[in-house]
Design an enzyme around this catalytic site. Structure first.
Site: not given
Length: 390
Positions: A196, A198, A223, A249, A299
């Site tokens: 991830d 982020h 991600e 997400e 998510h």
């Protein structure tokens, strides 16, 4: 049958507050549970649920599509993530009511079973949020990843890309590569790894440097390599990356996903059922994704009601790939909600109970009242003080 009341229960799970939504009906003993958890916006979401309630009181809870349209269109203002999370919690509870009223599990009403079990993954620390964001050193990363695998998971996700902005340093990129190499060596080739980002890279060039660094470790996907809204940049990255790209997400309905799907900018879409409008909207997003040849991996670092909702979604959705879960977020996860989640050999099993198949222990909920969540973002700065995405 008519809706008579909508109430909320806030449960503090240390690093986030879970928002449980209860929809009451005038049918004897018939009610439904949903979840509307949204980090750092708990009181706003609870207020939004109160604002939406008058729009649906007195209406038939089984008319789910109509009730969603009423909440969205009769609100006049676009709901945004706070309003859509409130709506999602109500919508999930309506499915619980419908399933109970018909004596059928929700997955049956969403189209029926398309798989016999659902592959899942968790985070380091089995979902303990401190472990998720504080495992950026090699020894600790390997230790916690090994613990996840020993707990029976066949897939895990990590967050070790540093705060970056527009250009990473050679040292940061090299470290990311070393961490991925050590992680792969520790868990072996049979375990899937997801990384991830982020949304920390602010440019496609920065994201690509990290993608190239972790690519030898063969992640299942990377991600949020860029912040939301960078559709063209994502498409350009996808053309250059040998690692599948995932995002979604922080997108809140199918209109926000449509641009990604239209130009095939990603490989995996990640709608959050607690934010995107609930189960029906998530199914519509999944159908759009399937048309574009894109998989779905929802998510879900939320609470136990959200976990059960994603289970029913996964059982009934053909292009579902893998399901995020965090049943280890707190040791009492299964005490506040008794539900159908059972993991065997890295897979959730198909539930058979009517509705969502869960019950909330309100006494257990009351033992964990609202408390302001930890603000991770306060230290999301570069060495010179520049504020960046966390």
């Amino acid at each position: 049958m008519r809706i008579t009341d909508i109430t909320t229960r806030v449960v503090n799970a240390e690093m986030r507050n879970w928002i449980f939504v209860r929809v009451e009906t005038d049918a004897d003993g018939l009610y439904g549970w949903g979840e509307a958890t949204l980090e750092w916006k708990t009181r706003a979401v609870v207020g939004a649920i109160e604002d939406l309630k008058p729009l649906v009181l007195g209406r038939d809870p089984r008319d789910i599509e109509q009730l969603v349209r009423i909440m969205r269109k009769h609100s006049f203002w676009r709901l945004g993530v706070i309003g859509m999370s409130a709506l999602s919690g109500i919508e999930i509870a309506l499915w619980d009511i419908l399933g109970k009223s018909l004596g059928q599990p929700v997955w049956r009403l969403l189209g029926g079973k398309v798989r016999e079990r659902v592959k899942v993954y968790t985070h380091l620390g089995l979902g303990d949020m401190r472990a998720v964001y504080e495992s950026t050193e090699l020894d600790l990363l390997v230790e916690r990843a090994t613990a996840v695998v020993q707990s029976g998971y066949l897939a895990l996700k990590t967050v070790f890309i540093p705060y970056t902005a527009y250009l990473p340093t050679l040292q940061e990129v090299t470290k990311a590569g070393r961490l991925m190499e050590a992680l792969r060596e520790a868990v072996g080739p049979e375990v899937e790894i997801m990384v991830d980002f982020h949304g920390r890279p602010a440019s496609a060039g920065a994201a690509l440097a990290y993608i190239d660094a972790v690519e030898p470790g063969r992640p299942m996907f990377v991600e949020e390599v860029l912040p939301p809204g960078e559709t063209i940049a994502l498409a350009n990255l996808k053309a250059k990356s040998r690692v599948p790209l995932a995002t979604g997400e922080r997108l809140i309905d199918r209109l926000e996903f449509e641009a990604l799907f239209r130009i095939r900018a990603i490989d995996i879409a990640q709608p959050d059922i607690c934010h995107c409008g609930g189960l029906m909207e998530a199914k519509k997003i999944a159908a759009m994704a399937e048309t574009a040849g894109i998989g779905i991996a929802p998510h879900n670092p939320m609470g136990p009601i959200a976990g059960v909702a994603t289970l029913h979604f996964a059982v009934s959705t053909p292009n579902h790939v893998i399901q995020e879960e965090m049943v280890g977020a707190v040791p009492w996860y299964h005490e506040v909600v008794r539900g159908p989640i059972r993991m065997i050999d890295g897979y959730w099993q198909v539930p058979t109970e009517p509705g969502l198949g869960l019950e909330v222990d309100e006494i257990a909920c009351a033992a964990h009242p609202f408390h302001p969540e930890v603000q991770h973002a306060t230290n999301a700065m570069l060495a010179d003080g520049t504020v960046v995405d966390w």
